[in-house]
Design an enzyme around this catalytic site. Structure first.
Site, PDB file in Angstrom:
ATOM      1  N   ARG A 168       0.980  -1.348   0.055  1.00 28.92           N
ATOM      2  CA  ARG A 168      -0.039   0.001   0.191  1.00 28.92           C
ATOM      3  C   ARG A 168       0.822   1.296  -0.119  1.00 28.92           C
ATOM      4  O   ARG A 168       0.424   2.334   0.842  1.00 28.92           O
ATOM      5  CB  ARG A 168      -0.912  -0.064   1.268  1.00 28.92           C
ATOM      6  CG  ARG A 168      -2.026  -1.180   1.231  1.00 28.92           C
ATOM      7  CD  ARG A 168      -2.870  -1.136  -0.085  1.00 28.92           C
ATOM      8  NE  ARG A 168      -3.896  -2.208   0.150  1.00 28.92           N
ATOM      9  CZ  ARG A 168      -3.650  -3.448  -0.193  1.00 28.92           C
ATOM     10  NH1 ARG A 168      -2.307  -3.709  -0.765  1.00 28.92           N
ATOM     11  NH2 ARG A 168      -4.423  -4.297   0.054  1.00 28.92           N
ATOM     12  N   SER A 243     -10.754   0.262   3.184  1.00 30.65           N
ATOM     13  CA  SER A 243     -10.025   0.297   4.465  1.00 30.65           C
ATOM     14  C   SER A 243      -9.539   1.717   4.739  1.00 30.65           C
ATOM     15  O   SER A 243      -8.910   2.234   3.946  1.00 30.65           O
ATOM     16  CB  SER A 243      -8.865  -0.791   4.208  1.00 30.65           C
ATOM     17  OG  SER A 243      -8.822  -2.055   3.810  1.00 30.65           O
ATOM     18  N   GLU A 338      -4.708   4.469   5.514  1.00 34.07           N
ATOM     19  CA  GLU A 338      -4.448   4.127   4.080  1.00 34.07           C
ATOM     20  C   GLU A 338      -5.090   5.094   3.340  1.00 34.07           C
ATOM     21  O   GLU A 338      -4.536   5.414   2.132  1.00 34.07           O
ATOM     22  CB  GLU A 338      -5.094   2.721   3.701  1.00 34.07           C
ATOM     23  CG  GLU A 338      -4.928   2.136   2.373  1.00 34.07           C
ATOM     24  CD  GLU A 338      -5.663   0.698   2.240  1.00 34.07           C
ATOM     25  OE1 GLU A 338      -5.286  -0.088   3.099  1.00 34.07           O
ATOM     26  OE2 GLU A 338      -6.327   0.550   1.160  1.00 34.07           O
TER      27      GLU A 338
HETATM   28  C1  LIG Z   1     -15.201  -0.237  -1.131  1.00 32.39           C
HETATM   29  C2  LIG Z   1     -14.063   0.075  -1.453  1.00 32.39           C
HETATM   30  C3  LIG Z   1     -12.961  -1.071  -1.569  1.00 32.39           C
HETATM   31  C4  LIG Z   1     -11.697  -0.942  -1.841  1.00 32.39           C
HETATM   32  N1  LIG Z   1     -10.714  -1.962  -1.883  1.00 32.39           N
HETATM   33  C5  LIG Z   1      -9.698  -1.885  -2.064  1.00 32.39           C
HETATM   34  C6  LIG Z   1      -8.813  -2.995  -2.060  1.00 32.39           C
HETATM   35  O1  LIG Z   1      -9.200  -4.241  -2.038  1.00 32.39           O
HETATM   36  N2  LIG Z   1      -7.225  -2.849  -2.218  1.00 32.39           N
HETATM   37  C7  LIG Z   1      -6.875  -1.478  -2.438  1.00 32.39           C
HETATM   38  O2  LIG Z   1      -5.583  -1.556  -2.650  1.00 32.39           O
HETATM   39  N3  LIG Z   1      -7.844  -0.186  -2.531  1.00 32.39           N
HETATM   40  C8  LIG Z   1      -9.012  -0.485  -2.072  1.00 32.39           C
HETATM   41  N4  LIG Z   1      -9.806   0.588  -2.067  1.00 32.39           N
HETATM   42  C9  LIG Z   1      -9.288   1.936  -2.188  1.00 32.39           C
HETATM   43  C10 LIG Z   1      -9.293   2.540  -3.723  1.00 32.39           C
HETATM   44  O3  LIG Z   1     -10.302   1.735  -4.407  1.00 32.39           O
HETATM   45  C11 LIG Z   1      -7.844   2.473  -4.307  1.00 32.39           C
HETATM   46  O4  LIG Z   1      -6.937   2.893  -3.598  1.00 32.39           O
HETATM   47  C12 LIG Z   1      -8.070   3.382  -5.726  1.00 32.39           C
HETATM   48  O5  LIG Z   1      -6.975   2.983  -6.496  1.00 32.39           O
HETATM   49  C13 LIG Z   1      -8.258   4.451  -5.652  1.00 32.39           C
HETATM   50  O6  LIG Z   1      -8.641   5.249  -6.901  1.00 32.39           O
HETATM   51  P1  LIG Z   1      -9.212   6.465  -7.164  1.00 32.39           P
HETATM   52  O7  LIG Z   1      -9.298   6.802  -8.709  1.00 32.39           O
HETATM   53  O8  LIG Z   1     -10.743   6.500  -6.781  1.00 32.39           O
HETATM   54  O9  LIG Z   1      -8.269   7.352  -6.530  1.00 32.39           O
HETATM   55  P2  LIG Z   1      -8.786   8.667  -5.669  1.00 32.39           P
HETATM   56  O10 LIG Z   1      -9.658   8.440  -4.457  1.00 32.39           O
HETATM   57  O11 LIG Z   1      -9.466   9.655  -6.600  1.00 32.39           O
HETATM   58  O12 LIG Z   1      -7.295   9.467  -5.279  1.00 32.39           O
HETATM   59  C14 LIG Z   1      -6.534   8.823  -4.313  1.00 32.39           C
HETATM   60  C15 LIG Z   1      -5.102   9.351  -4.271  1.00 32.39           C
HETATM   61  O13 LIG Z   1      -4.476   9.289  -5.441  1.00 32.39           O
HETATM   62  C16 LIG Z   1      -4.267  10.484  -6.211  1.00 32.39           C
HETATM   63  N5  LIG Z   1      -4.274  10.283  -7.406  1.00 32.39           N
HETATM   64  C17 LIG Z   1      -5.497   9.715  -8.028  1.00 32.39           C
HETATM   65  N6  LIG Z   1      -5.154   9.646  -9.383  1.00 32.39           N
HETATM   66  C18 LIG Z   1      -4.072  10.258  -9.725  1.00 32.39           C
HETATM   67  C19 LIG Z   1      -3.194  10.298 -10.802  1.00 32.39           C
HETATM   68  N7  LIG Z   1      -3.628   9.809 -12.088  1.00 32.39           N
HETATM   69  N8  LIG Z   1      -1.957  10.699 -10.586  1.00 32.39           N
HETATM   70  C20 LIG Z   1      -1.306  11.029  -9.259  1.00 32.39           C
HETATM   71  N9  LIG Z   1      -2.088  11.036  -8.405  1.00 32.39           N
HETATM   72  C21 LIG Z   1      -3.526  10.619  -8.385  1.00 32.39           C
HETATM   73  C22 LIG Z   1      -5.063  11.164  -5.305  1.00 32.39           C
HETATM   74  O14 LIG Z   1      -4.409  12.675  -5.284  1.00 32.39           O
HETATM   75  C23 LIG Z   1      -5.340  10.833  -4.118  1.00 32.39           C
HETATM   76  O15 LIG Z   1      -4.276  11.247  -2.985  1.00 32.39           O
HETATM   77  C24 LIG Z   1     -11.315   0.379  -1.964  1.00 32.39           C
HETATM   78  C25 LIG Z   1     -12.076   1.451  -1.519  1.00 32.39           C
HETATM   79  C26 LIG Z   1     -13.615   1.350  -1.719  1.00 32.39           C
HETATM   80  C27 LIG Z   1     -14.557   2.208  -1.653  1.00 32.39           C
END
Ligand SMILES: Cc1cc2nc3c(=O)[nH]c(=O)nc-3n(C[C@H](O)[C@H](O)[C@H](O)COP(=O)(O)OP(=O)(O)OC[C@H]3O[C@@H](n4cnc5c(N)ncnc54)[C@H](O)[C@@H]3O)c2cc1C
Length: 342
Positions: A168, A243, A338
């Site tokens: 992570r 998480s 996280e």
């Molecule tokens: C129900 C649920 C289940 C989940 N299960 C998991 C799991 O099993 N495993 C896991 O690892 N995660 C899990 N997550 C967390 C999440 O899905 C991941 O971390 C995912 O990669 C976040 O993507 P996002 O586009 O929504 O990021 P965002 O929430 O939009 O951004 C997250 C971070 O990344 C940065 N960011 C986003 N895009 C970029 C980019 N293109 N360039 C630079 N920085 C960027 C943002 O500034 C922020 O700091 C879960 C979340 C939920 C709600």
């Protein structure tokens, strides 16, 4: 020629799975490299705080206002770069939904992402915390990625090794923060050369329940989807970001002293010789599982997930801090979030 639209006073509630309200001063949609270049020469951009936003599924807007510009990643496209008998190399736009990429791979008989099925968010955010689930991680498939440096305007390609992926974690959470990940290059396996990972007993149980005798990429993906739907709250129904805390990782020495103090503590050895203590167990041990305080709670099926019943980000932060304090007091372990705090 297209121009950049600076949307003003945007309510971010629709753009984060916690469903918290925070008003962004500006929001700009980024659909390609040209948009980033235009943004970078705009005088308005450099005086402002910025935040790249994908699906908003791993972020908590902790304040009522975001006094800066949100760069909403909408860079699309899945392109086949090359293939041989064993594998296929894909170039994927950072704004593509992760679940769409997994679906594309399954429909094309390509293995490597099936254990990461149903993780919300975008492809561009996946490297930030090296997304992982059920024994698989993004770092297993990624070859390289492209970044736009928001400070310098430089475009660079980084290899997997340069991303310093860990549990992570990656360089993008530490030394290299002000970048926009525009696309990923991944290698996935052709089905007949792919080695499925079904080592988790919970995955095996579902496969058995579904009557699967010879697992395939598709059946493993379906099993993971069933498991996740049973275990995790759907953000469309109740706000959450998966998480909230990371599991605690420590060395042999610390793990032994923690066991001496708490003989019940579950400790799992990891392949890199470190040890992992599930944060959910620690939170549950402090009596937080299923607890609700006002409009915030800890999910009743999974103590790692904080759920929002209608509060603001600040209240969620307050509950997270209380949980950290309790775990520290009871077990001498400091939990770290996280979820990214904005
Ligand atoms: C129900 C649920 C289940 C989940 N299960 C998991 C799991 O099993 N495993 C896991 O690892 N995660 C899990 N997550 C967390 C999440 O899905 C991941 O971390 C995912 O990669 C976040 O993507 P996002 O586009 O929504 O990021 P965002 O929430 O939009 O951004 C997250 C971070 O990344 C940065 N960011 C986003 N895009 C970029 C980019 N293109 N360039 C630079 N920085 C960027 C943002 O500034 C922020 O700091 C879960 C979340 C939920 C709600």
């Amino acid at each position: 020629m297209s121009y950049l639209c600076w949307e003003e006073s945007v309510d971010l509630r629709q753009y984060n799975t916690f469903n918290v309200c925070s008003i962004a001063r500006y929001l700009v949609r980024i659909r390609g490299m040209e948009d980033l270049k235009k943004l970078h020469v705009s005088p308005r951009f450099h005086g402002l705080r910025n935040l790249v936003l994908g699906g908003g599924s791993n972020i908590l807007f902790a304040t009522q206002d975001f006094d800066g510009v949100i760069l909403k990643n909408e860079i699309g496209g899945i392109e086949l770069l090359s293939q041989d008998d064993h594998s296929t190399v894909l170039r994927v736009g950072g704004g593509v939904e992760w679940t769409s990429l997994v679906k594309y791979c399954i429909e094309n008989g390509l293995g490597g992402l099936e254990n990461l099925s149903l993780i919300p968010g975008t492809v561009g955010a996946a490297p930030i915390q090296n997304i992982g689930a059920y024994g698989a991680e993004l770092s297993d498939v990624i070859l390289s990625l492209e970044i736009f440096n928001l400070s310098t305007g430089e475009v660079t390609t980084m290899s997997r090794d340069e991303c310093l992926f860990e549990y992570r974690d990656s360089i993008f959470k530490r030394e290299l923060k002000n970048v926009f990940i525009t696309c990923l290059i991944i290698r996935v396996n052709k089905e007949r050369f792919h080695c499925l990972n079904t080592e988790y007993s919970s995955v095996q149980d579902i496969l058995q329940e579904q009557g699967v005798i010879t697992p395939t990429i598709r059946s493993v993906s379906e099993a993971i989807c069933i498991l996740r739907r049973r275990k995790l709250p759907d953000p469309k129904i109740v706000g959450n970001a998966g998480s909230f805390f990371k599991n605690f990782v420590c060395d042999d020495f610390l793990s032994q002293s923690l066991v001496k103090r708490n003989p019940q503590i579950p400790i799992f050895p990891k392949p890199d010789r470190s040890f992992m203590i599930p944060a959910a167990w620690l939170i549950e041990g402090c009596g937080w599982k299923g607890k609700r305080v006002g409009e915030v709670g800890v999910f009743s099926n999974h103590a790692l997930v904080l759920v929002n019943y209608g509060s603001r980000g600040g209240e969620i932060m307050s509950m997270a801090k209380l949980i950290v304090q309790d775990v520290q007091a009871q077990y001498g372990i400091e939990l770290t979030p996280e979820v990214n705090i904005a």
